[in-house]
Each structure stands twice: as structure tokens, then as C-alpha cells.
Write a protein that holds these residues in place. Structure first.
Motif, mmCIF file in Angstrom:
data_model
loop_
_atom_site.group_PDB
_atom_site.id
_atom_site.type_symbol
_atom_site.label_atom_id
_atom_site.label_comp_id
_atom_site.label_asym_id
_atom_site.label_seq_id
_atom_site.Cartn_x
_atom_site.Cartn_y
_atom_site.Cartn_z
ATOM 1 N N THR A 124 0.832 -1.202 0.000
ATOM 2 C CA THR A 124 0.000 0.000 0.000
ATOM 3 C C THR A 124 0.866 1.251 0.000
ATOM 4 O O THR A 124 0.613 2.216 -0.733
ATOM 5 N N GLN A 125 1.909 1.261 0.807
ATOM 6 C CA GLN A 125 2.798 2.411 0.863
ATOM 7 C C GLN A 125 3.482 2.639 -0.485
ATOM 8 O O GLN A 125 3.627 3.775 -0.941
ATOM 9 N N ALA A 126 3.857 1.548 -1.148
ATOM 10 C CA ALA A 126 4.487 1.670 -2.471
ATOM 11 C C ALA A 126 3.495 2.221 -3.490
ATOM 12 O O ALA A 126 3.865 3.025 -4.360
ATOM 13 N N ALA A 127 2.232 1.791 -3.388
ATOM 14 C CA ALA A 127 1.218 2.272 -4.325
ATOM 15 C C ALA A 127 0.969 3.764 -4.136
ATOM 16 O O ALA A 127 0.792 4.504 -5.116
ATOM 17 N N MET A 128 0.951 4.213 -2.896
ATOM 18 C CA MET A 128 0.746 5.640 -2.654
ATOM 19 C C MET A 128 1.935 6.452 -3.137
ATOM 20 O O MET A 128 1.775 7.558 -3.668
ATOM 21 N N ARG A 129 3.150 5.902 -2.970
ATOM 22 C CA ARG A 129 4.323 6.594 -3.505
ATOM 23 C C ARG A 129 4.245 6.663 -5.028
ATOM 24 O O ARG A 129 4.639 7.671 -5.633
ATOM 25 N N ARG A 130 3.745 5.613 -5.645
ATOM 26 C CA ARG A 130 3.581 5.617 -7.099
ATOM 27 C C ARG A 130 2.607 6.704 -7.526
ATOM 28 O O ARG A 130 2.818 7.397 -8.525
ATOM 29 N N TRP A 131 1.532 6.882 -6.764
ATOM 30 C CA TRP A 131 0.560 7.935 -7.061
ATOM 31 C C TRP A 131 1.250 9.306 -7.002
ATOM 32 O O TRP A 131 1.060 10.156 -7.873
#
Length: 350
Positions: A305-312
């Protein structure tokens, strides 16, 4: 028409019973050898073809096959979505095999509600004490299959995979009752039909009655049973029983494309969200809020989840600040912005 009632225990609860590992030795869920289901996996989507010629009646072997499949998918991280459809042209799961049901019931003495409840509870208690083998050798061995199928239905509700029924033919009785535990039902615009004919032969729903009421309401559910007819796909859509109706020739492609998108969502988070939605009718508002808070804390702490938010945030760089959910929605709707089903350790590179 299925001779089962909802179990009182959720899958995964500690009960002390002996756990039987029914997973295949190799090949994951797709490697199961089943008598009434043919399995084929493409990417993260597993397709199960119901193949019980000539009429695709639900039988005890079919129930056992679904039990094994649900358990295997639960443990197979390579499966993000399961599509269930009929292998016979114009057949999904017609209804339970009435001939078998009649042979089992014929000559059975009438029993009261209290006796029926006690029998069912006794079998559940005995299986909870590792007594499955004992029950299997007793005169009430038929109830063992009932309790196991009930547990399978609840496992569907909490499965980390998304389950979709691609209904390409009659979906009645036990077939419909099982399908309401799936996450979605998509119907072909012809050949498909939906029915609960139980009352016409003096039976009650035994598995999916409560779930059906959650979908269509008590009045419509009772009307379906009193009518005892097959409802056309458009009628089922208007009732809220199916999510959409598509041209018959496009059914499987449509559902598999849906499944491909949904399979890219993170399994653990999907399981948490399904529990929130599926428990909503049986928990208080306070308990539901606690459940949601717990799930949010768990997902927020997930490296994925943290990686996905960083991707955003990375995709936002150089824009005017408007959300990429609006300006670049496809990677997010298609699930391609980040592979959320592989382990993530630490920040992902830009």
C-alpha cells in the motif's frame, strides 16, 4: 435446491478440529483433479468450467469439488479472481439433483424443528472435536456434507480472491443459492435464467436464503420462491440479483476481462474489504466501525500500500495538482500502476 443451512462458525476460527490439507501437491489450485469442474488458469484468473453432463445438476460430488476448490484458492496466492461458468452449452447449474434428494429423503420419519436443530448442532460440534470420521460412519453422515458445504459458502464470502459467476444457462435451486455467495453474477442475455423452485416441491432454501434477501429484499425473495419459475436475465438485473447482463456471445470474454482487472488488486486487502461488506448486515454500527478501523490500520502498514501511494505521488509530479485518478485513470482502474501482488520491501524506485 441444496439441503444446507448457514453455519455458525466462520472459516479460520479456532475450534480445535483436525485440519485436513486438501491442497494439491503441485500446480496450485489449477492443479486440482476434480470430477465435475474443469480448471484453467491464465495469469491471475482461474476459470472453473462446471461439467456435469448432461444437465449440470448439482450433486454431492459437485459440492465436494467446490469445497476443495475454495480451500485451494484460499491458499494459492497466484489466483486473484475465479470465474465459474457452465461447460455445457446453455447450462450453468440447473438445480440440485432431485432424484438423489428424493432417494435420501424417502421413508425418513418426520421430525420436529427442535430435533432438526439438535441434529445439525450435534454434527457441527462433533466435527469441531475432530469427530468427522465418527460422523462419516454414523446414520447421520449426510449432515457432514451439509456442514462442510456451509463452511465453503462462508469461505467464499471471505476469500482473498474475487469470485464471479458467468451465468450462461439455468441457475436454479442450489446453483442459485451457491452463486449468491459469489462476489458478482454476470448473466448472458439469452439461455440464462434464475429460479428458486424449492417451495414447489415442499422444500425451504437451505443455503442462500439470507444472502438472497440481502441482494433483493425479503418481499422479492419470497415472491421468487412462490412463483417457482425461471426469471429472465433482465428481470434478475432489475431485482439486483445480477450485476449486469451482456450478449451471450460476449459473456465469457467480458467476465474474464473483469476478472483480470480485479485480480490485480492486493489479495489481503480484498479479503479485509469483503469481510467489512459481508459482515455489515450482522454487526452493529460500532462493531463495523471497529472492523473498518482495524482494516485501515493493517492496509496502511502494508509495504504494498505504501508503495502504491508513492507511485501515485510520482505520477502527480509535474502536473497541475489535479488527481491522476481523473487525469490518468487507466493505470489505476486496470491495476497496472503497480503490481500489488508481489512482495515489496522498502521504497520503490521512481
Amino acid at each position: 435446491m441444496d439441503r444446507a443451512a448457514l453455519p455458525s462458525k466462520e472459516p479460520g476460527e479456532e475450534s480445535g478440529e483436525e485440519q485436513t490439507d486438501r491442497r494439491p501437491e503441485d500446480g496450485g489450485a489449477a492443479g486440482l483433479e476434480l470430477s465435475t469442474l474443469r480448471l484453467e488458469q491464465s495469469g491471475r484468473v482461474l476459470t472453473a468450467w462446471v461439467d456435469a453432463p448432461p444437465f449440470n445438476y448439482m450433486t454431492l460430488p459437485m459440492q465436494r469439488d467446490f469445497i476443495r476448490l475454495v480451500e485451494a484458492v484460499e491458499h494459492d496466492v497466484s489466483v486473484g479472481a475465479v470465474v465459474v461458468t457452465g461447460a455445457r452449452p446453455g447450462r450453468f447449474i440447473t438445480h440440485f439433483d432431485i432424484a438423489h434428494m428424493s432417494s435420501q429423503a424417502d421413508g425418513t420419519p418426520e421430525i420436529s424443528r427442535a430435533v432438526a436443530q439438535n441434529l445439525y448442532r450435534s454434527v457441527r460440534a462433533m466435527t469441531g472435536w475432530a469427530g468427522e470420521r465418527l460422523v462419516a460412519r454414523s446414520p447421520i453422515k449426510g449432515l457432514l456434507a451439509v456442514t462442510q458445504f456451509h463452511d465453503m459458502a462462508l469461505r467464499l464470502m471471505y476469500s482473498p480472491a474475487v469470485w464471479i459467476a458467468a451465468v450462461n444457462g439455468p441457475c436454479g435451486g442450489g446453483g442459485l443459492e451457491m452463486s449468491v455467495f459469489f462476489d458478482m453474477r454476470v448473466s448472458a442475455d439469452r439461455d440464462a435464467g434464475f429460479s428458486l423452485p424449492e417451495l414447489s416441491v415442499g422444500l425451504n432454501t437451505a443455503l442462500g436464503g439470507q444472502r438472497l434477501v440481502q441482494l433483493v429484499g425479503p418481499s422479492r425473495a419470497l415472491e421468487m420462491m412462490l412463483e417457482a419459475r425461471f426469471y429472465a436475465p433482465q428481470e434478475a438485473l432489475e431485482l439486483g440479483l445480477v450485476n449486469r447482463v451482456v450478449p451471450a456471445e460476449e459473456l465469457l470474454d467480458t467476465v474474464q476481462r473483469m476478472a483480470e482487472r480485479y485480480a490485480r488488486r492486493p489479495r489481503k486487502t480484498v479479503a479485509l474489504q469483503k469481510r467489512i461488506f459481508n459482515d455489515a448486515h450482522s454487526t452493529s454500527a460500532r462493531a463495523s466501525l471497529t472492523q473498518e478501523a482495524t482494516a485501515t490500520l493493517m492496509s496502511m502498514s502494508s509495504p504494498t500500500t505504501q508503495a502504491a501511494m508513492r507511485r501515485w505521488l510520482q505520477m502527480q509530479e509535474g502536473t497541475n495538482g489535479d488527481s491522476v485518478f481523473l487525469t490518468q485513470p487507466e493505470p489505476w482502474t486496470e491495476g497496472t500502476a503497480l503490481d500489488m501482488n508481489v512482495p515489496v520491501h522498502g521504497p520503490t524506485p521512481p
